[in-house]
Design a protein around this motif. Structure first.
Motif, PDB file in Angstrom:
ATOM      1  N   ILE A  14       7.527   3.026  -3.570  1.00 14.11           N
ATOM      2  CA  ILE A  14       6.195   3.225  -3.031  1.00 14.11           C
ATOM      3  C   ILE A  14       5.816   1.851  -2.423  1.00 14.11           C
ATOM      4  N   ALA A  15       5.117   1.602  -1.273  1.00 18.28           N
ATOM      5  CA  ALA A  15       4.722   0.507  -0.633  1.00 18.28           C
ATOM      6  C   ALA A  15       3.050   0.595  -1.096  1.00 18.28           C
ATOM      7  N   ILE A  16       2.593  -0.266  -1.605  1.00 23.28           N
ATOM      8  CA  ILE A  16       1.343  -0.541  -1.884  1.00 23.28           C
ATOM      9  C   ILE A  16       0.695  -1.790  -1.090  1.00 23.28           C
ATOM     10  N   LEU A  17      -0.277  -1.611  -0.168  1.00 26.45           N
ATOM     11  CA  LEU A  17      -0.782  -2.560   0.654  1.00 26.45           C
ATOM     12  C   LEU A  17      -1.985  -2.863  -0.122  1.00 26.45           C
ATOM     13  N   ASN A  18      -2.063  -3.932  -0.842  1.00 22.22           N
ATOM     14  CA  ASN A  18      -2.933  -4.590  -1.752  1.00 22.22           C
ATOM     15  C   ASN A  18      -4.178  -5.264  -0.850  1.00 22.22           C
ATOM     16  N   LYS A  19      -5.335  -5.595  -1.413  1.00 27.68           N
ATOM     17  CA  LYS A  19      -6.466  -6.221  -0.886  1.00 27.68           C
ATOM     18  C   LYS A  19      -7.039  -5.909  -0.042  1.00 27.68           C
ATOM     19  N   THR A  20      -7.291  -4.688  -0.060  1.00 23.09           N
ATOM     20  CA  THR A  20      -8.282  -3.766   1.014  1.00 23.09           C
ATOM     21  C   THR A  20      -9.730  -4.459   1.142  1.00 23.09           C
ATOM     22  N   ASP A  21     -10.065  -5.014  -0.061  1.00 19.59           N
ATOM     23  CA  ASP A  21     -11.322  -5.626   0.034  1.00 19.59           C
ATOM     24  C   ASP A  21     -11.590  -6.819   0.945  1.00 19.59           C
ATOM     25  N   LEU A  22     -10.297  -7.319   1.499  1.00 16.85           N
ATOM     26  CA  LEU A  22     -10.381  -8.514   2.486  1.00 16.85           C
ATOM     27  C   LEU A  22     -10.047  -7.789   3.809  1.00 16.85           C
ATOM     28  N   PRO A  23     -10.191  -8.429   4.917  1.00 16.54           N
ATOM     29  CA  PRO A  23     -10.002  -8.371   6.088  1.00 16.54           C
ATOM     30  C   PRO A  23      -8.402  -7.908   6.448  1.00 16.54           C
ATOM     31  N   ARG A  24      -7.959  -6.684   7.057  1.00 10.27           N
ATOM     32  CA  ARG A  24      -6.600  -6.600   7.197  1.00 10.27           C
ATOM     33  C   ARG A  24      -6.153  -7.379   8.435  1.00 10.27           C
TER      34      ARG A  24
END
Length: 456
Positions: free
Chosen positions: A331-341
């Protein structure tokens, strides 16, 4: 063995609401009657019907020691198939052991490991596979493991094996009748019917063997590696899944130098989590050893949680990790969505079973990870309600039977005659009967029940 009456504490040690002493055997009611006094003097424990309960007192040395409840079961409608009385007193080691000692003085013998379930097997109440499932249920560490154990207790594996043995027994009987009694005009067994029966039975065993690894994952837990480059949030994810600060989190790359482990309940299963060091090229010998261990955990893992920092552009190390994950359940987990992508993950998405976006700092995103893991594990076709081989003993028996049927098909195809086929079929049946316990030796039976706890 079945002539003796045994007793043991059937509940876990330590303070609890109740403690239960189980008594089983031909003298169960006489033994219980010497340590239990009904509150209603008109009632008699020894005359009590099965599936009834009496309230009263645990008595020893002429004194009431505690209030007690006696649950009554009459042979053969009991767990062991014998007369059984279960005496419940207030939980705690002292009273429970006083009651057990009183039962010994009243004529009971100490139960051995798994002896109650062993008696259920010897009495014909359950098969050996069902007995083994009892221990699997006791040790189940997740919803799916418990479901698999319950299915086995309900006879899922036994029914599957019995289906195969019925087919092979009918075939063996036909061969024996045709070859031994030619004067009886027994219908000839066509080559196609012979091969179809052998192939069908062999395929069912092959499917069970192939599912063993998946079933082992389901029962024992899913070895799970959290991997990724330094500072992508692996340790933060570990802490989110664990529910506490298991791993040290700092903005300094290379903080995690060794593998940090924790078992967590997620998606109805147990994940055997390993938070690994950031995977990158480094000249630091300590960090390099951490990277080497990370890669080893990655290779051994049943499930990979690959973490990426979505706030920075995709880098070459990210692409290399994605390529490694293409052959894994990942599973790929794209983390830190609280920051600008800043990451475009399109080129790497195909390497993963699932791609999710979260902030590992947000406890609410635990649900997102749970749903993704549940979906991916289900896609691996692990069915807890299906017939599953539970241990190496069962696997060995299935493999032996499978090999015998392969030999039978070879003998049939090369024209070695029905006698050769019959010998191979008999070997397969013998292995399957050992699996279910219908022909298991005393040594095998003793080994199975030696793994049980006393009191079960």
């Amino acid at each position: 063995m079945l002539t003796s009456t045994i007793a043991a504490i059937a509940t876990a040690p330590g303070p609890a609401g109740i403690a239960i002493v189980r008594i089983s055997g031909p003298q169960a009611y006489q033994v219980a009657g010497r340590v239990f006094e009904p509150k209603n003097a008109a009632r008699s424990l020894e005359k009590a019907r099965g599936y009834t309960a009496l309230f009263g007192y645990f008595v020893a040395e002429g004194r009431r020691k505690d209030e007690a409840v006696a649950l009554c079961f009459r042979a053969p409608a009991s767990y062991t198939g014998e007369d059984v009385v279960e005496l419940s007193v207030h939980g705690g080691d002292v009273v429970a052991h006083q009651l057990l000692s009183a039962c010994y003085r009243a004529g009971a013998e100490p139960a051995g490991a798994g002896e109650f379930t062993k008696r259920a097997f010897l009495s014909g109440k359950i098969s050996l596979t069902q007995a083994e499932a009892v221990m699997e249920l006791i040790h189940a560490n997740g919803e799916q493991a418990a479901a698999a154990a319950h299915a086995a207790m309900e006879g899922a594996l036994y029914r599957k094996i019995h289906q195969v043995t019925e087919q092979l027994t009918a075939l063996a009987s036909h061969i024996a009748a045709y070859t031994d009694y030619p004067e009886e005009d027994v219908p000839e067994l066509s080559q196609k019917a012979l091969e179809d029966t052998l192939t069908g039975a062999d395929k069912q065993l092959a499917d069970l063997i192939d599912q063993y690894a998946a079933g082992s994952i389901l029962r024992r837990g899913v070895t799970t590696a959290i991997v990724g480059s330094p500072n992508v949030g692996k340790s933060t994810l570990m802490n989110l899944l664990s529910g506490w600060e298991k791993a040290i989190v700092t903005p300094i790359a290379g903080t995690t130098r060794d593998v940090v482990e924790q078992d967590v309940q997620l998606a109805g299963a147990t994940l055997l989590l390993a938070d690994t060091a950031g995977i990158r090229q480094t000249d630091d010998p300590v960090e390099a050893e951490g990277v080497r261990r990370s890669l080893r955990r990655f290779e051994d893992a049943n499930l990979v949680l690959a973490v990426f920092d979505s706030s920075r552009p995709l880098e070459e190390e990210d692409r290399q990790l994605a390529a490694r994950c293409a052959e894994k359940l990942a599973i790929a987990i794209l983390n830190k969505t609280d920051l600008p992508r800043a990451m475009d993950f399109t080129a790497c998405a195909a390497a993963f079973r699932k791609v999710i976006t979260i902030s590992a700092n947000d406890p609410n995103d635990l649900t997102v990870v749970d749903e993704a893991v549940r979906e991916v594990l289900q896609s691996a076709k692990i069915d807890p309600d299906a017939a599953i081989l539970a241990n190496e003993r069962q696997l060995t028996c299935a493999r032996t039977a499978h090999a015998a049927l392969t030999d039978a098909l070879s003998a049939a195809g090369q024209g070695y005659g029905l006698d050769a086929v019959s010998v191979c079929v008999d070997d397969a049946l013998d292995a399957l009967y050992q699996l279910t316990g219908e022909k298991a030796s005393d040594v095998v039976i003793d080994e199975v029940f030696s793994r049980f706890c006393v009191g079960k």
